[in-house]
Design a protein around this motif. Structure first.
Motif, PDB file in Angstrom:
ATOM      1  N   ILE A  19      19.726  33.917  36.494  1.00  0.00           N
ATOM      2  CA  ILE A  19      18.670  33.244  37.256  1.00  0.00           C
ATOM      3  C   ILE A  19      18.128  32.050  36.477  1.00  0.00           C
ATOM      4  O   ILE A  19      17.889  30.976  37.041  1.00  0.00           O
ATOM      5  N   GLN A  20      17.958  32.216  35.170  1.00  0.00           N
ATOM      6  CA  GLN A  20      17.515  31.110  34.328  1.00  0.00           C
ATOM      7  C   GLN A  20      18.508  29.959  34.365  1.00  0.00           C
ATOM      8  O   GLN A  20      18.134  28.778  34.453  1.00  0.00           O
ATOM      9  N   SER A  21      19.795  30.281  34.328  1.00  0.00           N
ATOM     10  CA  SER A  21      20.841  29.262  34.383  1.00  0.00           C
ATOM     11  C   SER A  21      20.785  28.497  35.695  1.00  0.00           C
ATOM     12  O   SER A  21      20.904  27.264  35.722  1.00  0.00           O
ATOM     13  N   VAL A  22      20.600  29.225  36.799  1.00  0.00           N
ATOM     14  CA  VAL A  22      20.518  28.572  38.112  1.00  0.00           C
ATOM     15  C   VAL A  22      19.308  27.639  38.153  1.00  0.00           C
ATOM     16  O   VAL A  22      19.400  26.496  38.614  1.00  0.00           O
ATOM     17  N   GLY A  23      18.167  28.106  37.662  1.00  0.00           N
ATOM     18  CA  GLY A  23      16.963  27.281  37.668  1.00  0.00           C
ATOM     19  C   GLY A  23      17.127  26.014  36.860  1.00  0.00           C
ATOM     20  O   GLY A  23      16.788  24.906  37.325  1.00  0.00           O
ATOM     21  N   ASN A  83      18.232  23.255  30.199  1.00  0.00           N
ATOM     22  CA  ASN A  83      19.580  23.833  30.333  1.00  0.00           C
ATOM     23  C   ASN A  83      20.338  23.810  29.005  1.00  0.00           C
ATOM     24  O   ASN A  83      20.771  24.870  28.528  1.00  0.00           O
ATOM     25  N   PRO A  84      20.521  22.642  28.345  1.00  0.00           N
ATOM     26  CA  PRO A  84      21.221  22.664  27.058  1.00  0.00           C
ATOM     27  C   PRO A  84      20.449  23.403  25.971  1.00  0.00           C
ATOM     28  O   PRO A  84      21.058  24.011  25.088  1.00  0.00           O
ATOM     29  N   SER A 118      26.099  28.099  35.565  1.00  0.00           N
ATOM     30  CA  SER A 118      25.874  26.653  35.557  1.00  0.00           C
ATOM     31  C   SER A 118      27.014  25.908  36.237  1.00  0.00           C
ATOM     32  O   SER A 118      26.787  24.938  36.973  1.00  0.00           O
ATOM     33  N   ALA A 119      28.250  26.355  35.991  1.00  0.00           N
ATOM     34  CA  ALA A 119      29.410  25.695  36.582  1.00  0.00           C
ATOM     35  C   ALA A 119      29.366  25.760  38.101  1.00  0.00           C
ATOM     36  O   ALA A 119      29.799  24.825  38.788  1.00  0.00           O
ATOM     37  N   PHE A 149      10.916  29.199  34.952  1.00  0.00           N
ATOM     38  CA  PHE A 149       9.684  29.785  34.427  1.00  0.00           C
ATOM     39  C   PHE A 149       9.665  31.299  34.636  1.00  0.00           C
ATOM     40  O   PHE A 149       9.392  32.075  33.697  1.00  0.00           O
ATOM     41  N   ALA A 150       9.966  31.742  35.860  1.00  0.00           N
ATOM     42  CA  ALA A 150       9.922  33.169  36.173  1.00  0.00           C
ATOM     43  C   ALA A 150      10.954  33.950  35.364  1.00  0.00           C
ATOM     44  O   ALA A 150      10.652  35.012  34.797  1.00  0.00           O
ATOM     45  N   ALA A 151      12.179  33.425  35.283  1.00  0.00           N
ATOM     46  CA  ALA A 151      13.233  34.125  34.538  1.00  0.00           C
ATOM     47  C   ALA A 151      12.907  34.204  33.057  1.00  0.00           C
ATOM     48  O   ALA A 151      13.119  35.237  32.412  1.00  0.00           O
ATOM     49  N   SER A 152      12.379  33.112  32.492  1.00  0.00           N
ATOM     50  CA  SER A 152      12.052  33.085  31.060  1.00  0.00           C
ATOM     51  C   SER A 152      10.887  34.006  30.728  1.00  0.00           C
ATOM     52  O   SER A 152      10.824  34.566  29.628  1.00  0.00           O
TER      53      SER A 152
END
Length: 456
Positions: A104-108, A19-20, A55-56, A83-86
């Motif tokens: 989607i990446q942020s949620v994951g 995430n960061p 993220s929030a 993984f899927a989003a990236s």
């Protein structure tokens, strides 16, 4: 610490660092993404907005989900989603789809942050404080090296590399997590889903997210081509109205997404959160704005811009241990004042920056913000613990992180409005003046006497 515990730490660390890392790598890649899709800075800044707004919202929601569905399940699911989003994001042919996959990446990645600390607290019984400190190093270290890592990847392989690099981390993290995170008691998924939907306050989330997004779209589009855009004013008004409706709803609901009643009951918590939001606004305006300035105005390539930005994170990390000792001995107030004053000097440096200013001047500016952020990160946590009674510290901590994200989002909003679509030296100096004013306000707040905790 036993070998199994160490492997568990590595497994969780690989997950939560995504995430960061992904929120910070993009700082240096923004100009490359801007050129690839032919966008102005205001539009491309949604690559930052979307990640932090998601993220929030996702982190508290997924934290509640883990109580019902199991922490291991949520953590592994987060790795699959990331993984899927990236993997798909670099293949996007349009910026709109890139934003969707960025969300989607942020949620994951948020799914892993939301439960990683809890997994360690539950399953590591020896040297627990050291284990939690190690996870903090994963989080802060990933954020610190993100711009350098992003600059290295972008300069050699283009912006797509900042997404592809997640793939091996996610694969390794999934294998280690599946093997090392202990199994939890299975639950009835159907009843858990119903309970989760009841507890997460869907109307509050929808109103908050829709209001925030509409407000930002409106504010960013109010001025277009040197003229006032009526549509932007209308959209900003709708967003503001939705946020007002959200506030009224949250004050009435039993389990609110944003516990506004806490602000009314404990003014000291309100003050800490406002200071934290302003401090993050200042830091991240530099964090995301300066790389674009270095590349688009100063002509510095991605790699060297990332190298210079590395000093921001390194200074922040280096001062944190000393900040912990200082705060432990003298309380939060002196460190918060020093942090605010350093940011005043850093913002003043931005306001008087010239096109031919040397790299040493830029380093001093970055050092001021980096050290200020390191002091602030430790002292604000201590101020929150001092302001919040024990019975509400969990809720207060979650709200504290929400204000961190709000400060980050507001920093990109301010930069997008000031730059009006493109970076130039005059616009960046104007941004410096705005940040100088905000830093002065933060200094004034830090100089005020802090009252005692208000108990009911």
């Amino acid at each position: 610490m036993h070998a199994r515990s160490r492997w568990l730490m590595v497994s969780i660390g690989l997950g939560i660092m995504l995430n960061p890392l992904n929120s910070s790598m993009v700082a240096v890649a923004i100009p490359d993404i801007q050129n690839a899709f032919g966008l102005d800075y205001t539009t491309v800044s949604w690559i930052v907005f979307s990640f932090y707004v998601s993220s929030a919202v996702a982190q508290p929601v997924m934290g509640k989900a883990s109580d019902l569905f199991g922490r291991k399940r949520i953590f592994l699911a987060g790795l699959v989603v990331a993984f899927a989003a990236s993997l798909l994001a670099p293949l996007c042919s349009s910026f709109g789809w890139l934003i969707v996959l960025r969300i989607i990446q942020s949620v994951g990645t948020s799914m892993m942050v939301a439960v990683g600390m809890a997994i360690v607290r539950i399953h590591i019984t020896e040297k627990r404080s050291a284990a939690l400190a190690t996870l903090s190093v994963f989080l802060s270290g990933a954020a610190a090296i993100g711009p350098f890592f992003g600059g290295l990847l972008t300069s050699n392989w283009g912006w797509e590399a900042i997404f592809f690099v997640n793939v091996p981390f996610a694969l390794l993290g999934f294998f280690l997590s599946w093997k090392n995170i202990p199994e939890e008691r299975s639950t009835d998924s159907t009843s858990s889903l119903r309970e989760w939907l009841r507890r997460i306050d869907v109307p509050g989330i929808v109103l908050f997210t829709a209001g925030l997004v509409m407000l930002f779209i409106g504010l960013l589009s109010i001025e277009h081509g040197g003229q006032i855009n009526v549509t932007g004013i209308v959209l900003a008004g709708i967003g503001l109205l939705l946020l007002v409706v959200c506030a009224a709803y949250e004050l009435r609901v039993g389990t609110p997404f944003i516990p506004l009643r806490l602000f009314v009951r404990y003014p000291a918590i309100t003050r800490v959160n406002m200071e934290f939001m302003l401090a993050n606004l200042l830091f991240y305006a530099v964090f995301f704005g300066l790389p674009s300035y270095l590349q688009q105005v100063r002509g510095i390539d991605e790699f060297h811009a990332g190298m210079l930005m590395l000093s921001l994170g390194v200074c922040s990390l280096a001062i944190s241990p000393a900040a912990g000792i200082w705060v432990g001995r003298q309380g939060a107030a002196p460190a918060l004042r020093a942090s605010a004053i350093l940011m005043v000097f850093g913002a003043a440096g931005l306001a008087i920056l010239q096109p031919d200013s040397g790299l040493f001047i830029l380093f001093l500016i970055l050092a001021a913000f980096g050290i200020g952020n390191g002091l602030n990160g430790v002292a604000m946590q201590a101020a929150l613990f001092a302001a919040a009674p024990k019975e509400v510290i969990g809720v207060a901590s979650g709200l504290f992180n929400t204000f961190r994200y709000l400060g980050t989002v507001l920093s990109s909003l301010l930069t997008g409005i000031v730059m009006s679509g493109s970076f130039n030296n005059a616009g960046f100096r104007t941004l410096g003046i705005c940040l100088f004013s905000i830093a002065l306000l933060l200094t004034i707040l830090s100089l005020q006497k802090r009252g005692p905790v208000e108990h009911s």
